[in-house]
Design a protein around this motif. Structure first.
Motif, PDB file in Angstrom:
ATOM      1  N   ALA A  17       0.773  -1.026   0.047  1.00 54.94           N
ATOM      2  CA  ALA A  17      -0.145   0.069   0.150  1.00 54.94           C
ATOM      3  C   ALA A  17       0.871   1.064   0.021  1.00 54.94           C
ATOM      4  O   ALA A  17       0.720   2.329  -0.793  1.00 54.94           O
ATOM      5  CB  ALA A  17      -0.899  -0.221   1.164  1.00 54.94           C
ATOM      6  N   ILE A  18       1.963   1.451   0.945  1.00 49.14           N
ATOM      7  CA  ILE A  18       3.005   2.532   0.718  1.00 49.14           C
ATOM      8  C   ILE A  18       3.493   2.816  -0.258  1.00 49.14           C
ATOM      9  O   ILE A  18       3.499   3.786  -1.270  1.00 49.14           O
ATOM     10  CB  ILE A  18       3.917   2.401   2.106  1.00 49.14           C
ATOM     11  N   ALA A  19       4.224   1.465  -1.052  1.00 52.62           N
ATOM     12  CA  ALA A  19       4.552   1.567  -2.385  1.00 52.62           C
ATOM     13  C   ALA A  19       3.569   2.224  -3.262  1.00 52.62           C
ATOM     14  O   ALA A  19       4.248   3.166  -4.116  1.00 52.62           O
ATOM     15  CB  ALA A  19       5.272   0.137  -2.797  1.00 52.62           C
ATOM     16  N   ALA A  20       2.508   1.685  -3.446  1.00 54.07           N
ATOM     17  CA  ALA A  20       1.580   2.323  -4.559  1.00 54.07           C
ATOM     18  C   ALA A  20       1.385   3.677  -4.175  1.00 54.07           C
ATOM     19  O   ALA A  20       1.468   4.343  -5.387  1.00 54.07           O
ATOM     20  CB  ALA A  20       0.244   1.550  -4.231  1.00 54.07           C
ATOM     21  N   HIS A  21       1.127   4.304  -3.002  1.00 51.42           N
ATOM     22  CA  HIS A  21       1.097   5.693  -2.852  1.00 51.42           C
ATOM     23  C   HIS A  21       2.122   6.471  -3.418  1.00 51.42           C
ATOM     24  O   HIS A  21       2.105   7.413  -3.868  1.00 51.42           O
ATOM     25  CB  HIS A  21       0.757   5.994  -1.200  1.00 51.42           C
ATOM     26  N   ARG A  22       3.410   5.898  -2.891  1.00 50.91           N
ATOM     27  CA  ARG A  22       4.681   6.547  -3.136  1.00 50.91           C
ATOM     28  C   ARG A  22       4.953   6.885  -4.699  1.00 50.91           C
ATOM     29  O   ARG A  22       5.229   7.594  -5.161  1.00 50.91           O
ATOM     30  CB  ARG A  22       6.059   6.034  -2.519  1.00 50.91           C
ATOM     31  N   VAL A  23       4.493   5.546  -5.288  1.00 46.77           N
ATOM     32  CA  VAL A  23       4.660   5.689  -6.889  1.00 46.77           C
ATOM     33  C   VAL A  23       3.735   6.733  -7.591  1.00 46.77           C
ATOM     34  O   VAL A  23       4.095   7.503  -8.244  1.00 46.77           O
ATOM     35  CB  VAL A  23       4.374   4.387  -7.383  1.00 46.77           C
ATOM     36  N   ARG A  24       2.495   6.749  -7.048  1.00 53.29           N
ATOM     37  CA  ARG A  24       1.629   7.646  -7.640  1.00 53.29           C
ATOM     38  C   ARG A  24       1.915   9.038  -7.411  1.00 53.29           C
ATOM     39  O   ARG A  24       1.609  10.014  -8.089  1.00 53.29           O
ATOM     40  CB  ARG A  24       0.136   7.343  -7.080  1.00 53.29           C
ATOM     41  N   ASP A  25       2.527   9.210  -6.103  1.00 53.44           N
ATOM     42  CA  ASP A  25       2.675  10.695  -5.659  1.00 53.44           C
ATOM     43  C   ASP A  25       4.194  11.072  -5.790  1.00 53.44           C
ATOM     44  O   ASP A  25       4.479  12.148  -5.068  1.00 53.44           O
ATOM     45  CB  ASP A  25       2.444  10.771  -4.241  1.00 53.44           C
ATOM     46  N   VAL A  26       4.960  10.450  -6.542  1.00 54.79           N
ATOM     47  CA  VAL A  26       6.387  10.842  -6.756  1.00 54.79           C
ATOM     48  C   VAL A  26       6.563  12.173  -7.197  1.00 54.79           C
ATOM     49  O   VAL A  26       7.384  12.957  -6.470  1.00 54.79           O
ATOM     50  CB  VAL A  26       7.107   9.841  -7.548  1.00 54.79           C
ATOM     51  N   VAL A  66       1.689   4.103  10.556  1.00 59.50           N
ATOM     52  CA  VAL A  66       0.914   4.369   9.475  1.00 59.50           C
ATOM     53  C   VAL A  66      -0.311   5.123   9.829  1.00 59.50           C
ATOM     54  O   VAL A  66      -0.858   5.027  11.002  1.00 59.50           O
ATOM     55  CB  VAL A  66       0.424   3.029   8.759  1.00 59.50           C
ATOM     56  N   VAL A  67      -0.906   6.144   8.795  1.00 57.29           N
ATOM     57  CA  VAL A  67      -2.215   6.826   8.976  1.00 57.29           C
ATOM     58  C   VAL A  67      -3.255   5.906   8.295  1.00 57.29           C
ATOM     59  O   VAL A  67      -3.100   5.587   7.169  1.00 57.29           O
ATOM     60  CB  VAL A  67      -1.739   8.050   8.806  1.00 57.29           C
ATOM     61  N   LEU A  68      -4.399   5.798   8.972  1.00 60.07           N
ATOM     62  CA  LEU A  68      -5.318   5.114   8.377  1.00 60.07           C
ATOM     63  C   LEU A  68      -6.586   5.986   8.177  1.00 60.07           C
ATOM     64  O   LEU A  68      -6.880   6.684   9.139  1.00 60.07           O
ATOM     65  CB  LEU A  68      -5.816   3.861   9.375  1.00 60.07           C
ATOM     66  N   ALA A  69      -7.484   5.620   7.280  1.00 64.29           N
ATOM     67  CA  ALA A  69      -8.564   6.315   7.013  1.00 64.29           C
ATOM     68  C   ALA A  69      -9.604   5.292   6.557  1.00 64.29           C
ATOM     69  O   ALA A  69      -9.321   4.512   5.590  1.00 64.29           O
ATOM     70  CB  ALA A  69      -8.907   7.487   5.923  1.00 64.29           C
ATOM     71  N   GLY A  70     -10.619   5.079   7.411  1.00 63.31           N
ATOM     72  CA  GLY A  70     -11.551   3.809   7.062  1.00 63.31           C
ATOM     73  C   GLY A  70     -10.819   2.643   7.083  1.00 63.31           C
ATOM     74  O   GLY A  70     -11.251   1.561   6.033  1.00 63.31           O
ATOM     75  N   GLY A  71      -9.824   2.293   7.896  1.00 65.32           N
ATOM     76  CA  GLY A  71      -9.236   1.098   7.847  1.00 65.32           C
ATOM     77  C   GLY A  71      -8.125   0.877   6.704  1.00 65.32           C
ATOM     78  O   GLY A  71      -7.361  -0.129   6.809  1.00 65.32           O
ATOM     79  N   GLN A  72      -7.860   1.825   5.908  1.00 55.42           N
ATOM     80  CA  GLN A  72      -6.958   1.730   4.822  1.00 55.42           C
ATOM     81  C   GLN A  72      -5.691   2.535   5.132  1.00 55.42           C
ATOM     82  O   GLN A  72      -5.722   3.580   5.803  1.00 55.42           O
ATOM     83  CB  GLN A  72      -7.600   2.338   3.451  1.00 55.42           C
ATOM     84  N   VAL A  73      -4.451   2.044   4.493  1.00 55.51           N
ATOM     85  CA  VAL A  73      -3.164   3.147   4.801  1.00 55.51           C
ATOM     86  C   VAL A  73      -3.426   4.166   3.709  1.00 55.51           C
ATOM     87  O   VAL A  73      -3.514   3.874   2.568  1.00 55.51           O
ATOM     88  CB  VAL A  73      -2.027   2.039   4.623  1.00 55.51           C
ATOM     89  N   ILE A  97       0.854  12.333   3.816  1.00 50.75           N
ATOM     90  CA  ILE A  97      -0.510  11.786   3.714  1.00 50.75           C
ATOM     91  C   ILE A  97      -0.609  11.636   1.891  1.00 50.75           C
ATOM     92  O   ILE A  97      -0.242  12.626   1.461  1.00 50.75           O
ATOM     93  CB  ILE A  97      -1.724  12.814   3.801  1.00 50.75           C
ATOM     94  N   ALA A  98      -1.027  10.468   1.347  1.00 54.20           N
ATOM     95  CA  ALA A  98      -1.390  10.275   0.125  1.00 54.20           C
ATOM     96  C   ALA A  98      -2.079  11.467  -0.490  1.00 54.20           C
ATOM     97  O   ALA A  98      -2.947  11.919   0.279  1.00 54.20           O
ATOM     98  CB  ALA A  98      -1.745   9.002  -0.343  1.00 54.20           C
ATOM     99  N   SER A  99      -1.882  11.876  -1.745  1.00 61.76           N
ATOM    100  CA  SER A  99      -2.573  12.853  -2.249  1.00 61.76           C
ATOM    101  C   SER A  99      -4.008  12.703  -2.477  1.00 61.76           C
ATOM    102  O   SER A  99      -4.781  13.619  -2.543  1.00 61.76           O
ATOM    103  CB  SER A  99      -2.082  12.977  -3.787  1.00 61.76           C
ATOM    104  N   VAL A 100      -4.332  11.222  -2.615  1.00 64.51           N
ATOM    105  CA  VAL A 100      -5.931  10.928  -3.017  1.00 64.51           C
ATOM    106  C   VAL A 100      -6.664  11.340  -1.305  1.00 64.51           C
ATOM    107  O   VAL A 100      -7.886  11.122  -1.374  1.00 64.51           O
ATOM    108  CB  VAL A 100      -5.962   9.427  -3.411  1.00 64.51           C
ATOM    109  N   ALA A 101      -5.901  11.388  -0.297  1.00 63.88           N
ATOM    110  CA  ALA A 101      -6.570  11.582   1.030  1.00 63.88           C
ATOM    111  C   ALA A 101      -6.315  12.904   1.832  1.00 63.88           C
ATOM    112  O   ALA A 101      -6.417  13.322   2.725  1.00 63.88           O
ATOM    113  CB  ALA A 101      -6.219  10.485   1.870  1.00 63.88           C
ATOM    114  N   GLN A 102      -5.465  13.777   0.699  1.00 64.29           N
ATOM    115  CA  GLN A 102      -5.096  15.184   1.407  1.00 64.29           C
ATOM    116  C   GLN A 102      -6.399  16.042   1.500  1.00 64.29           C
ATOM    117  O   GLN A 102      -7.636  15.784   0.928  1.00 64.29           O
ATOM    118  CB  GLN A 102      -4.130  15.833   0.492  1.00 64.29           C
ATOM    119  N   ASN A 103      -6.374  17.106   2.438  1.00 59.08           N
ATOM    120  CA  ASN A 103      -7.101  18.027   2.389  1.00 59.08           C
ATOM    121  C   ASN A 103      -8.470  17.554   3.183  1.00 59.08           C
ATOM    122  O   ASN A 103      -9.676  18.292   2.894  1.00 59.08           O
ATOM    123  CB  ASN A 103      -7.674  19.005   1.104  1.00 59.08           C
TER     124      ASN A 103
END
Length: 175
Positions: A17-26, A66-73, A97-103
């Protein structure tokens, strides 16, 4: 807003999950974080990094969460540089925080929860953090959590091709 936000100790199974966020948000994180080798963005590279963080946790020098929202990293919050000696008792907070969960308030809530870990679990007296001078969203997160700026570390980190200044933050936790 961030009321559904939770934190917990990082686990080896968080690597994908962390790798997926880091790839998307590089690109989104390029101004704020140092360049990383290619394997950093793979589940295997993250698993290796997590192993190192958990070794530091066992040694008492870091609390990697890790930071979770709705149980997801959706990000990480780390208390690093832990100095538990009675005359020091401090640690430094870092987070993303991953871009998809910011703000949505997740960063502020994660820092609030990390401060509780620092006080209740680690018995620390002082919380520290640093931000880029230009990172106003992160500065707002720290201010809302009772941090105050106390200085500038000039030319302290190499980011996105040049040396950058950092704004230093502190909060006294009590105890």
């Amino acid at each position: 807003m961030g009321s559904s936000t939770a934190i917990r100790l990082i686990e080896p199974t968080d690597a994908a999950a962390i790798a997926a966020h880091r790839v998307r948000d590089v690109e989104a994180f390029r101004p704020w974080e140092p360049a990383q080798p290619a394997d950093y963005f793979t589940p295997e590279g993250q698993a290796e990094r997590i192993d190192g963080l958990l070794a530091g946790y066992r040694a008492g020098t870091v609390w990697p969460g890790v930071v979770l929202a709705g149980g997801q990293v959706i990000g990480q919050v780390t208390i690093g540089g832990v100095l538990p000696q009675p005359h020091l008792r401090r640690g430094s907070v870092g987070y993303w925080i991953a871009s998809v969960a910011q703000n949505r308030g997740h960063a502020g809530r994660a820092v609030e929860l990390a401060l509780r870990v620092m006080t209740d679990e680690l018995g620390l007296h002082r919380a520290e953090a640093s931000t880029n001078l230009e990172n106003l969203p992160s500065q707002r997160v720290l201010r809302r959590n009772g941090f105050s700026p106390y200085g500038v570390a000039h030319s302290s980190i190499f980011l996105d091709g040049s040396w950058r200044d950092a704004l230093l933050w502190e909060r006294i936790l009590g105890g």
